[in-house]
Design an enzyme around this catalytic site. Sequence first.
Site, PDB file in Angstrom:
ATOM      1  N   ASP A   1       0.944  -1.266   0.087  1.00 53.86           N
ATOM      2  CA  ASP A   1      -0.042   0.144   0.031  1.00 53.86           C
ATOM      3  C   ASP A   1       0.794   1.252  -0.084  1.00 53.86           C
ATOM      4  O   ASP A   1       1.890   1.100   0.380  1.00 53.86           O
ATOM      5  CB  ASP A   1      -0.863  -0.197   1.300  1.00 53.86           C
ATOM      6  CG  ASP A   1      -2.112   0.872   1.263  1.00 53.86           C
ATOM      7  OD1 ASP A   1      -2.323   1.504   0.074  1.00 53.86           O
ATOM      8  OD2 ASP A   1      -2.770   1.245   2.130  1.00 53.86           O
TER       9      ASP A   1
ATOM     10  N   ASN B   1       1.220   3.413  -2.802  1.00 54.31           N
ATOM     11  CA  ASN B   1       1.732   3.823  -4.310  1.00 54.31           C
ATOM     12  C   ASN B   1       1.283   5.072  -4.479  1.00 54.31           C
ATOM     13  O   ASN B   1       2.192   6.096  -5.161  1.00 54.31           O
ATOM     14  CB  ASN B   1       1.466   3.045  -5.307  1.00 54.31           C
ATOM     15  CG  ASN B   1       1.958   1.396  -5.109  1.00 54.31           C
ATOM     16  OD1 ASN B   1       2.824   1.352  -4.240  1.00 54.31           O
ATOM     17  ND2 ASN B   1       1.470   0.692  -6.032  1.00 54.31           N
TER      18      ASN B   1
ATOM     19  N   GLU C   1     -12.116  -4.582  -5.282  1.00 58.50           N
ATOM     20  CA  GLU C   1     -12.288  -3.170  -5.146  1.00 58.50           C
ATOM     21  C   GLU C   1     -11.631  -2.227  -5.899  1.00 58.50           C
ATOM     22  O   GLU C   1     -12.313  -1.222  -6.314  1.00 58.50           O
ATOM     23  CB  GLU C   1     -12.426  -2.627  -3.674  1.00 58.50           C
ATOM     24  CG  GLU C   1     -13.086  -3.460  -2.442  1.00 58.50           C
ATOM     25  CD  GLU C   1     -13.007  -4.717  -2.134  1.00 58.50           C
ATOM     26  OE1 GLU C   1     -11.715  -5.083  -2.519  1.00 58.50           O
ATOM     27  OE2 GLU C   1     -13.558  -5.439  -1.587  1.00 58.50           O
ATOM     28  N   ASN C   2     -10.524  -2.630  -6.303  1.00 56.20           N
ATOM     29  CA  ASN C   2      -9.608  -1.694  -7.466  1.00 56.20           C
ATOM     30  C   ASN C   2     -10.252  -1.410  -8.550  1.00 56.20           C
ATOM     31  O   ASN C   2      -9.962  -0.838  -9.367  1.00 56.20           O
ATOM     32  CB  ASN C   2      -8.262  -2.520  -7.316  1.00 56.20           C
ATOM     33  CG  ASN C   2      -7.498  -2.335  -6.324  1.00 56.20           C
ATOM     34  OD1 ASN C   2      -6.381  -2.965  -5.945  1.00 56.20           O
ATOM     35  ND2 ASN C   2      -7.755  -0.925  -5.166  1.00 56.20           N
TER      36      ASN C   2
ATOM     37  N   LEU D   1      -7.011  -5.100   7.240  1.00 61.94           N
ATOM     38  CA  LEU D   1      -6.740  -6.299   6.429  1.00 61.94           C
ATOM     39  C   LEU D   1      -7.380  -5.933   4.835  1.00 61.94           C
ATOM     40  O   LEU D   1      -6.774  -6.481   3.810  1.00 61.94           O
ATOM     41  CB  LEU D   1      -7.356  -7.543   6.672  1.00 61.94           C
ATOM     42  CG  LEU D   1      -6.389  -8.222   7.957  1.00 61.94           C
ATOM     43  CD1 LEU D   1      -7.528  -9.389   8.458  1.00 61.94           C
ATOM     44  CD2 LEU D   1      -5.267  -8.467   7.508  1.00 61.94           C
TER      45      LEU D   1
ATOM     46  N   GLU E   1       0.675 -13.638  12.190  1.00 59.72           N
ATOM     47  CA  GLU E   1       1.381 -12.246  12.810  1.00 59.72           C
ATOM     48  C   GLU E   1       1.283 -11.201  12.008  1.00 59.72           C
ATOM     49  O   GLU E   1       1.545 -11.256  10.656  1.00 59.72           O
ATOM     50  CB  GLU E   1       3.030 -12.682  13.195  1.00 59.72           C
ATOM     51  CG  GLU E   1       3.168 -13.751  14.178  1.00 59.72           C
ATOM     52  CD  GLU E   1       2.497 -13.411  15.553  1.00 59.72           C
ATOM     53  OE1 GLU E   1       2.376 -12.200  15.915  1.00 59.72           O
ATOM     54  OE2 GLU E   1       2.004 -14.377  16.201  1.00 59.72           O
TER      55      GLU E   1
HETATM   56  C1  FPP Z   1      -1.889   0.172  -3.307  1.00 62.89           C
HETATM   57  O1  FPP Z   1      -1.314   1.484  -3.484  1.00 62.89           O
HETATM   58  C2  FPP Z   1      -1.312  -0.552  -4.701  1.00 62.89           C
HETATM   59  C3  FPP Z   1      -2.219  -1.125  -5.478  1.00 62.89           C
HETATM   60  C4  FPP Z   1      -3.541  -1.143  -5.471  1.00 62.89           C
HETATM   61  C5  FPP Z   1      -1.493  -2.059  -6.338  1.00 62.89           C
HETATM   62  C6  FPP Z   1      -0.340  -2.818  -5.953  1.00 62.89           C
HETATM   63  C7  FPP Z   1       0.452  -2.666  -7.465  1.00 62.89           C
HETATM   64  C8  FPP Z   1       1.744  -2.693  -7.685  1.00 62.89           C
HETATM   65  C9  FPP Z   1       2.644  -2.615  -6.700  1.00 62.89           C
HETATM   66  C10 FPP Z   1       2.516  -2.492  -9.060  1.00 62.89           C
HETATM   67  C11 FPP Z   1       2.262  -3.602 -10.041  1.00 62.89           C
HETATM   68  C12 FPP Z   1       2.184  -4.972  -9.330  1.00 62.89           C
HETATM   69  C13 FPP Z   1       3.079  -6.072  -9.964  1.00 62.89           C
HETATM   70  C14 FPP Z   1       2.820  -7.358  -9.344  1.00 62.89           C
HETATM   71  C15 FPP Z   1       3.785  -5.977 -11.078  1.00 62.89           C
HETATM   72  P1  FPP Z   1      -2.315   2.722  -3.465  1.00 62.89           P
HETATM   73  O2  FPP Z   1      -2.520   3.129  -4.951  1.00 62.89           O
HETATM   74  O3  FPP Z   1      -3.688   2.441  -2.798  1.00 62.89           O
HETATM   75  O4  FPP Z   1      -1.794   3.912  -2.596  1.00 62.89           O
HETATM   76  P2  FPP Z   1      -2.596   5.028  -1.726  1.00 62.89           P
HETATM   77  O5  FPP Z   1      -3.116   4.433  -0.726  1.00 62.89           O
HETATM   78  O6  FPP Z   1      -1.366   5.556  -1.347  1.00 62.89           O
HETATM   79  O7  FPP Z   1      -3.343   5.908  -2.664  1.00 62.89           O
END
Ligand code: FPP
Length: 250
Positions: free
Chosen positions: A18, A20, A65-66, A193, A205
């Site tokens: 989480d 990004n 949800e994404n 979670l 854990e």
């Molecule tokens: C959460 O960050 C992350 C995701 C919804 C996607 C995870 C994807 C990757 C790490 C990249 C690609 C994956 C692979 C396997 C190549 P967020 O966008 O919810 O962050 P925020 O809460 O700060 O907005």
Amino acid sequence: MKKIDQNNLPRHIAIIMDGNGRWAEKHTLGRISGHRQGAKSVKLTVKVCRELGIQYLTLYAFSVENWLRPREEVDALMELLKEYLHSEIKKLMKHDIRLMVIGNIGILKEPVRILLSEAMEKTAHNRGMVLNLALSYGGRDEIVEAVRSIAEDSRVGKIRPRNITKELFSKYLYTAEIPDPDLLIRTSGEYRLSNFLLWQTAYTELYFTDVLWPDFRRKHLMEAIYDFQRRERRFGLTSDQLQRGGSDLG
Ligand code: FPP
């Protein structure tokens, strides 16, 4: 750096990657740049887990949800996944890593599905580590799907209601072939979670760190494992019972 005990490694690590979006905002970049940077942390984490001898690594790459995120973001995440599969397949083979997927992959677009099936098939005999990607995954959906299949098997007489046990139930989940996670890591300072592995984390854990996923490095993983190794996993027993090996529990 803290020294970890090679003889007490978590067998299965699960990660909620989480932060990004916040990473991107912090660097005045678009959200997609955050995901791109997050993909680098994925590559690094897979490499370090393999080196350490972790047997199963489950990454929450895309939740049910994404799908509700803006179209461009969903498309970019799928594109990143395709790029990842293209660029990493050779490494997965070289390092003896098996790719598995959990989630409702039937609703992914065909090119992604094909790439995933090819990668799973190609790596099916690798034994060094399982990299398990949670894609279009939702814990509640997984449980409901399992209930539906059990009800159907019961209706046609394949199983009897009285034979439905926790063990049998687990066999109906996406994770049927995978042991429950020992350690679950969530980055970015959130403490929930988010519908991830709800059944499987009963005795896992939990480890939370403020580090944003694109900044997650080897040292952060080592800190999580170090912390895990300091915990006493009692599975509902007392410390005393555990020390006596649970021998008086019948
Ligand atoms: C959460 O960050 C992350 C995701 C919804 C996607 C995870 C994807 C990757 C790490 C990249 C690609 C994956 C692979 C396997 C190549 P967020 O966008 O919810 O962050 P925020 O809460 O700060 O907005």
